[in-house]
Write an enzyme that holds these catalytic residues in place. Sequence first.
Site, short mmCIF file in Angstrom:
data_model
loop_
_atom_site.label_atom_id
_atom_site.label_comp_id
_atom_site.label_asym_id
_atom_site.label_seq_id
_atom_site.Cartn_x
_atom_site.Cartn_y
_atom_site.Cartn_z
N HIS A 523 45.44 -1.00 -24.29
CA HIS A 523 44.98 -1.72 -25.48
C HIS A 523 45.42 -3.18 -25.44
O HIS A 523 45.71 -3.78 -26.46
CB HIS A 523 45.57 -1.07 -26.73
CG HIS A 523 45.06 0.31 -26.98
ND1 HIS A 523 45.61 1.15 -27.92
CD2 HIS A 523 44.06 1.01 -26.40
CE1 HIS A 523 44.97 2.30 -27.90
NE2 HIS A 523 44.03 2.24 -27.00
C1 LIG Z 1 41.50 4.66 -19.62
C2 LIG Z 1 41.25 3.95 -20.93
C3 LIG Z 1 41.11 4.69 -22.08
C4 LIG Z 1 40.87 4.05 -23.30
N1 LIG Z 1 40.63 4.82 -24.38
C5 LIG Z 1 40.22 4.22 -25.52
C6 LIG Z 1 39.79 5.00 -26.61
O1 LIG Z 1 39.75 6.25 -26.56
N2 LIG Z 1 39.39 4.36 -27.75
C7 LIG Z 1 39.40 3.01 -27.83
O2 LIG Z 1 39.06 2.48 -28.90
N3 LIG Z 1 39.80 2.25 -26.81
C8 LIG Z 1 40.18 2.82 -25.65
N4 LIG Z 1 40.51 2.04 -24.58
C9 LIG Z 1 40.50 0.58 -24.75
C10 LIG Z 1 39.12 -0.03 -24.95
O3 LIG Z 1 38.13 0.71 -24.29
C11 LIG Z 1 39.11 -1.49 -24.49
O4 LIG Z 1 40.13 -2.21 -25.13
C12 LIG Z 1 37.79 -2.19 -24.81
O5 LIG Z 1 36.71 -1.47 -24.26
C13 LIG Z 1 37.80 -3.63 -24.27
O6 LIG Z 1 36.60 -4.28 -24.60
P1 LIG Z 1 36.29 -5.77 -24.10
O7 LIG Z 1 34.95 -6.11 -24.59
O8 LIG Z 1 37.44 -6.64 -24.47
O9 LIG Z 1 36.32 -5.71 -22.51
P2 LIG Z 1 35.60 -4.71 -21.50
O10 LIG Z 1 34.92 -3.61 -22.20
O11 LIG Z 1 36.60 -4.36 -20.47
O12 LIG Z 1 34.43 -5.59 -20.86
C14 LIG Z 1 34.59 -6.56 -19.89
C15 LIG Z 1 33.38 -6.53 -18.97
O13 LIG Z 1 33.32 -7.73 -18.22
C16 LIG Z 1 33.01 -7.43 -16.89
N5 LIG Z 1 33.54 -8.50 -16.06
C17 LIG Z 1 34.84 -8.82 -15.89
N6 LIG Z 1 34.95 -9.88 -15.07
C18 LIG Z 1 33.70 -10.24 -14.73
C19 LIG Z 1 33.18 -11.27 -13.91
N7 LIG Z 1 33.98 -12.14 -13.28
N8 LIG Z 1 31.84 -11.38 -13.79
C20 LIG Z 1 31.02 -10.50 -14.43
N9 LIG Z 1 31.47 -9.50 -15.21
C21 LIG Z 1 32.80 -9.38 -15.36
C22 LIG Z 1 33.69 -6.11 -16.66
O14 LIG Z 1 33.17 -5.43 -15.54
C23 LIG Z 1 33.44 -5.39 -17.96
O15 LIG Z 1 32.20 -4.73 -17.95
C24 LIG Z 1 40.78 2.65 -23.36
C25 LIG Z 1 40.93 1.91 -22.20
C26 LIG Z 1 41.15 2.54 -20.99
C27 LIG Z 1 41.27 1.73 -19.74
#
Ligand SMILES: Cc1cc2nc3c(=O)[nH]c(=O)nc-3n(C[C@H](O)[C@H](O)[C@H](O)COP(=O)(O)OP(=O)(O)OC[C@H]3O[C@@H](n4cnc5c(N)ncnc54)[C@H](O)[C@@H]3O)c2cc1C
Length: 592
Positions: A523
Amino acid sequence: MKLHTFLTTYLTINFASCNTIDSGNDYDFIIVGAGSAGSVIASRLSENLIWKILLLEAGDEGNLISSIPTAVSLLPFTKYNWGHFMEVQPNLAQSYNDNRMPWHKGRGLGGTSLINYMIYTRGNRFNYDQWAAQGNPGWSYADVLPYFIKSENCSVKNADYAFHGVDGYLGISEPFQTKITDVFLKGLHELGLPFIDYNSNKTLGASPIQANIFQGRRHTSADAFLKPVKHRFNLHIKTRAFARKVLIDEKTKHAFGVEYEVSGKIFKAMARKEVILSAGVINSPQLLMLSGIGPKQELGQLGISVLKDLQVGRNLQDNLAFLGLNFVTPEDVTLRFSKFVNLVSIYEVFESRTGPWVGAGGAQAIAYIKTDESEELGPVPDMELLLIGGSLSTDYGLILRTGMNIRDDVYNSLFAPTEGKNSFMIFLSHLTPKSKGYIKLRSADPHDYPLMYGNYFTDPGNKDINTFLAAVRYVQKLIQTETFKKFKITLIDNPVPGCTHHQYDSDDYWRCFLRSLIQTFNHQVGTAKMGPKNDPDAVVNHKLEVYGVKGLRVADCSVIPFALSAHTNAPAMMVGEKAADIIKNAWKDNLW
Ligand SMILES: Cc1cc2nc3c(=O)[nH]c(=O)nc-3n(C[C@H](O)[C@H](O)[C@H](O)COP(=O)(O)OP(=O)(O)OC[C@H]3O[C@@H](n4cnc5c(N)ncnc54)[C@H](O)[C@@H]3O)c2cc1C
Ligand SMILES: *[C@@H]1O[C@H](CO)[C@@H](O)[C@H](O)[C@H]1NC(C)=O
Ligand SMILES: *[C@@H]1O[C@H](CO)[C@@H](O)[C@H](O)[C@H]1NC(C)=O
């Protein structure tokens, strides 16, 4: 064939070709990252058909395996996980091979919502009111609640519908439950904890899990927000497109495009209006730093010319989880291997889309409690108890614990004794951590993962670890309730290797155990912190604009200013919803 190869080559579900006609390299908006936040932003901005949107995603679309909810434990081994590890921290994580704690992050359409446990929590009203009070107008509970509701298509029976939406894209439902949920909730009730909808404005209490599962399948942010609009001619989704840096005019400090890479070839895409970084809590700050925005000295040392000196990558906060509480009961009330690995269950998940394969990876209920360590006057929870209907031993130690990198001797002592038995776990997760970590560039090569430092349990006063200790004591009271006694529930009390020099059950024993088997709940937030101009750690303002650079916003978990009392998927999607409205509003008089 290796498990990994099998999974990554296995059937791809027909997300259909997202890539519409490639019509030049000029766009109005370029969004980097199709994760929890980025998918929402691309969906909402492309509602305006006169805007041309490019969404760049480093990974691929999901597949059949990733869509089956309970198959989640396999996903760390696939191409959908970036495969990060935190740097080794002294006197921490000794239960992991080489003391290395994985920091899983999703790569592909849906981002981390493609590999997460699908638990849907938002964080409590205190979180958002504090967020706003820190000088961020527009982010109070009253301000953000409508965005949570807007996203949602909720079908949870006992939900408080004053707080839930039914017209949104994101399906929320109740996952598969075993009977241990009732036992857990009743036991807590004996301790005085009420039954609540944990996504309402009630802040202390317990309820069964609400999950982003729609019609028996994982509902990633991409499934929910991109799939229904993928036909839009003005939305161009490029997968396997890896962003290398933001293109910024050195004189005007105006972001005008993104340099990215597909199959080793480098391309440039131009943004007439804005570039939005939604690459997640590791990669958004990495991209900022590669583009010359970050701590001046660090960037200088790597030969990156500095456009704006900001505390990018600092202020990393996280909810830790303790996995050491493994229980056994003679009653047949938990998940067991034979209960879901059988023909009936496999038939069920494909035919009626029900059964044990439609679980939130085993998570069944959440309780928000306030421990004796809390100094808050109001109903502010400091710990989450997460009920897992099975144990790390349910799969005989084959998959779950391998994904977590847990050492053999630790597994053998704590978990192997419950193999083949009715076992369950209560994960503890700290909601109000004080410790702060950081990430920094390893090199100026965009393919090199940054260095990641958790700095867990380093707060002066040791409030963080002592809150965990208080939660352990709370769970020991739970074991003494009539309900738990009736089910003859016992805690596996074999000592964890490495802590045997302490007397079992002493405070020092638990502190040793906690340090050893602590894990990130993945998180992480705060690496491009939102804050007012006078906040020295702030990277973006309340409109998500990067300080000192025009035409550049960050919108994902990186901007969340401190650790929330939540699993962070729903908050990331909320940031996406709100970002889209902020951007639409900023350009409403200047649509073309
Ligand atoms: C194993 C695990 C279990 C979890 N369980 C839960 C849960 O049950 N419930 C919950 O609420 N949260 C959970 N979380 C946390 C939650 O899923 C994340 O905090 C959230 O999805 C993050 O969202 P975001 O939009 O910040 O980033 P992300 O969803 O990580 O999106 C970032 C995106 O950018 C892309 N990207 C990165 N760098 C580049 C680049 N240079 N060029 C192009 N694309 C790129 C990545 O591939 C990714 O698709 C969990 C996380 C993990 C790892
Ligand atoms: C909401 O979910 C229900 C099933 O739970 C479905 O019938 C309905 O079409 C969904 N609505 C939207 C807007 O997707
Ligand atoms: C919680 O929500 C209910 C229903 O909307 C409202 O009546 C109540 O005042 C709210 N409580 C707090 C503390 O905000």
